[in-house]
Design a protein around this motif. Structure first.
Motif, short mmCIF file in Angstrom:
data_model
loop_
_atom_site.label_atom_id
_atom_site.label_comp_id
_atom_site.label_asym_id
_atom_site.label_seq_id
_atom_site.Cartn_x
_atom_site.Cartn_y
_atom_site.Cartn_z
N THR A 1 -26.24 39.31 -20.07
CA THR A 1 -24.74 39.60 -19.85
C THR A 1 -24.49 40.83 -18.67
O THR A 1 -25.40 41.62 -18.67
N VAL A 2 -23.34 40.59 -18.02
CA VAL A 2 -23.12 41.57 -17.20
C VAL A 2 -22.88 43.02 -17.72
O VAL A 2 -22.34 43.04 -18.99
N GLY A 3 -23.86 43.89 -17.36
CA GLY A 3 -23.67 45.17 -17.92
C GLY A 3 -24.94 45.56 -19.08
O GLY A 3 -25.06 46.59 -19.62
N ALA A 4 -25.66 44.53 -19.02
CA ALA A 4 -26.96 44.67 -19.81
C ALA A 4 -27.96 43.79 -19.07
O ALA A 4 -28.74 43.15 -19.61
N ALA B 1 -22.92 42.88 -25.76
CA ALA B 1 -24.00 42.44 -26.26
C ALA B 1 -24.91 43.38 -26.54
O ALA B 1 -26.03 43.55 -25.70
N LYS B 2 -24.71 44.35 -27.52
CA LYS B 2 -25.51 45.44 -27.45
C LYS B 2 -27.30 45.43 -27.85
O LYS B 2 -28.08 46.19 -27.43
N CYS B 3 -27.60 44.08 -28.40
CA CYS B 3 -28.85 43.84 -28.66
C CYS B 3 -29.72 43.51 -27.49
O CYS B 3 -30.70 43.31 -27.40
N LEU B 4 -28.95 43.48 -26.13
CA LEU B 4 -29.49 43.22 -25.00
C LEU B 4 -29.68 44.51 -24.19
O LEU B 4 -30.02 44.51 -22.98
N GLY B 5 -29.20 45.54 -24.95
CA GLY B 5 -28.89 46.78 -24.25
C GLY B 5 -29.95 47.77 -23.79
O GLY B 5 -30.02 48.74 -24.21
N ALA B 6 -30.96 47.18 -23.17
CA ALA B 6 -32.20 48.15 -22.67
C ALA B 6 -31.82 48.41 -20.99
O ALA B 6 -31.33 47.49 -20.42
N LYS B 7 -31.90 49.55 -20.63
CA LYS B 7 -31.49 49.94 -19.31
C LYS B 7 -32.60 49.53 -18.14
O LYS B 7 -32.26 49.45 -17.12
N THR B 8 -34.17 49.22 -19.03
CA THR B 8 -35.06 49.11 -17.93
C THR B 8 -35.75 47.88 -18.53
O THR B 8 -36.17 48.12 -19.75
N VAL B 9 -36.10 46.82 -17.85
CA VAL B 9 -36.92 45.50 -18.43
C VAL B 9 -38.22 46.11 -18.37
O VAL B 9 -38.73 46.75 -17.56
N CYS B 10 -38.91 45.41 -19.20
CA CYS B 10 -40.58 45.83 -19.17
C CYS B 10 -41.37 45.37 -18.14
O CYS B 10 -40.90 44.10 -17.76
N THR B 11 -41.96 46.25 -17.84
CA THR B 11 -42.83 46.01 -16.28
C THR B 11 -43.53 44.39 -16.32
O THR B 11 -43.40 43.77 -15.38
N LYS B 12 -44.13 44.04 -17.46
CA LYS B 12 -44.74 42.66 -17.59
C LYS B 12 -43.70 41.50 -17.36
O LYS B 12 -43.99 40.70 -16.34
N ALA B 13 -42.57 41.72 -17.92
CA ALA B 13 -41.37 40.62 -17.81
C ALA B 13 -41.07 40.50 -16.07
O ALA B 13 -41.07 39.35 -15.47
N PHE B 14 -40.82 41.75 -15.72
CA PHE B 14 -40.65 41.73 -14.17
C PHE B 14 -41.67 40.96 -13.31
O PHE B 14 -41.69 40.39 -12.37
#
Length: 292
Positions: A193-196, A218-231
């Motif tokens: 979602t926009v904002g997460a 959508a607070k359950c999507l609320g990590a400010k940084t994605v994990c490096t492996k996913a990127f």
């Protein structure tokens, strides 16, 4: 000791969604897990590997990871401390306490709570249970795809897998599962979602970035940084990861439509993935695919 804590969940065909997409749509019903989400797969696996002799576990999560950690700890008979941000609804705090966990409210967003969880693990000598960034979590989550393969039967391969992305743990698990089943060429549509949208922001920037704040509901999507492996996976040519974003409004609308059509109520984090079907995004991607 139980072989594992998660259930082999149903894979259900959705007639109404299939009609919208013009292809068969299957729903992996992870909402029927004992803790209410897929998180129990990875967290159960990690705890079995790391926490059997533990003095306790600590997990930072304003939602599903915390619920899974609390459930697994109760089943294993070890104490659980769940650190949640202040944005966490009181109902969630209550449910965690009902599972027997000690709940501490720290900071405004997940990142603040996580810093405290890491500090506690260090000072108290208890096992840190990360909500999304650990290979053992991804191994556990991968079982979802092996179950899908078993349900579909030999020779049947999905045209795509649709997931929501918060910190990227589910995405990494799905990729692991696709590799395990020889389905590495199956495209993944990664919804935020926009904002997460930490994955989408990273993909656009070409590097891992940290969002200033989580402004999505959508607070359950609320990590400010994605994990490096996913990127890293998103940058590798052997996998097709299509990163897309929808608005909170579209995610909420998807939750309502899904409730009307399927008689199942899910949270907005799931709504982000469902919105790919209901907004016509999948149809658009299919058309683009036909023209390339």
């Amino acid at each position: 000791m139980a072989e594992h804590f998660h259930l082999n969940t149903p894979l259900l065909e959705s007639v109404s969604m299939s009609k919208r997409v013009g292809a068969t749509v299957y729903l992996k019903m992870e909402n029927s897990q004992p803790s209410g989400s897929f998180k129990i797969r990875g967290i159960g696996h990690l705890c079995q590997q790391l926490a059997t002799q533990s003095k306790g576990v600590v997990c930072s999560s304003g939602g599903n990871a915390g619920m899974a950690a609390a459930y697994v700890a109760r089943k294993m008979g070890v104490p659980a401390t769940i650190i949640v941000p202040s944005s966490t609804p009181q109902l969630v705090v209550q449910r965690l306490q009902d599972e027997g966990a000690t709940v501490k409210i720290v900071g405004k967003v997940w990142d603040d709570a996580n810093a405290e969880a890491l500090r506690l693990a260090e000072t108290e000598g208890i096992t840190y249970v990360p909500p999304f960034d650990h290979p053992l979590l991804w191994q556990g989550h991968a079982t979802m795809i092996t179950e899908v393969a078993a349900s579909l039967g030999p020779g049947v391969k999905p045209g795509a897998v649709l997931v929501s992305v918060g910190g990227g743990g589910l995405l990494c698990g799905v990729i692991q599962g696709l590799k395990d089943t020889g389905w590495s060429d199956v495209p993944i549509i990664a919804m935020e979602t926009v904002g997460a949208d930490c994955l989408n922001a990273a993909v656009k920037a070409g590097k891992v970035v940290t969002l200033d704040d989580i402004t999505s509901e959508a607070k359950c999507l609320g990590a400010k940084t994605v994990c490096t492996k996913a990127f890293e996976y998103s940058q590798r040519s052997e996998f097709t990861i299509i990163s897309e974003i929808v608005t909170d409004q579209e995610a909420l609308q998807a939750v309502e439509t899904f409730l009307d059509e399927e008689r199942v109520l899910v949270e907005m984090a799931c709504g982000a993935a469902l919105a790919a079907v209901y907004t016509g995004l999948i149809r658009r991607l299919q058309k683009e695919d036909e023209t390339t």
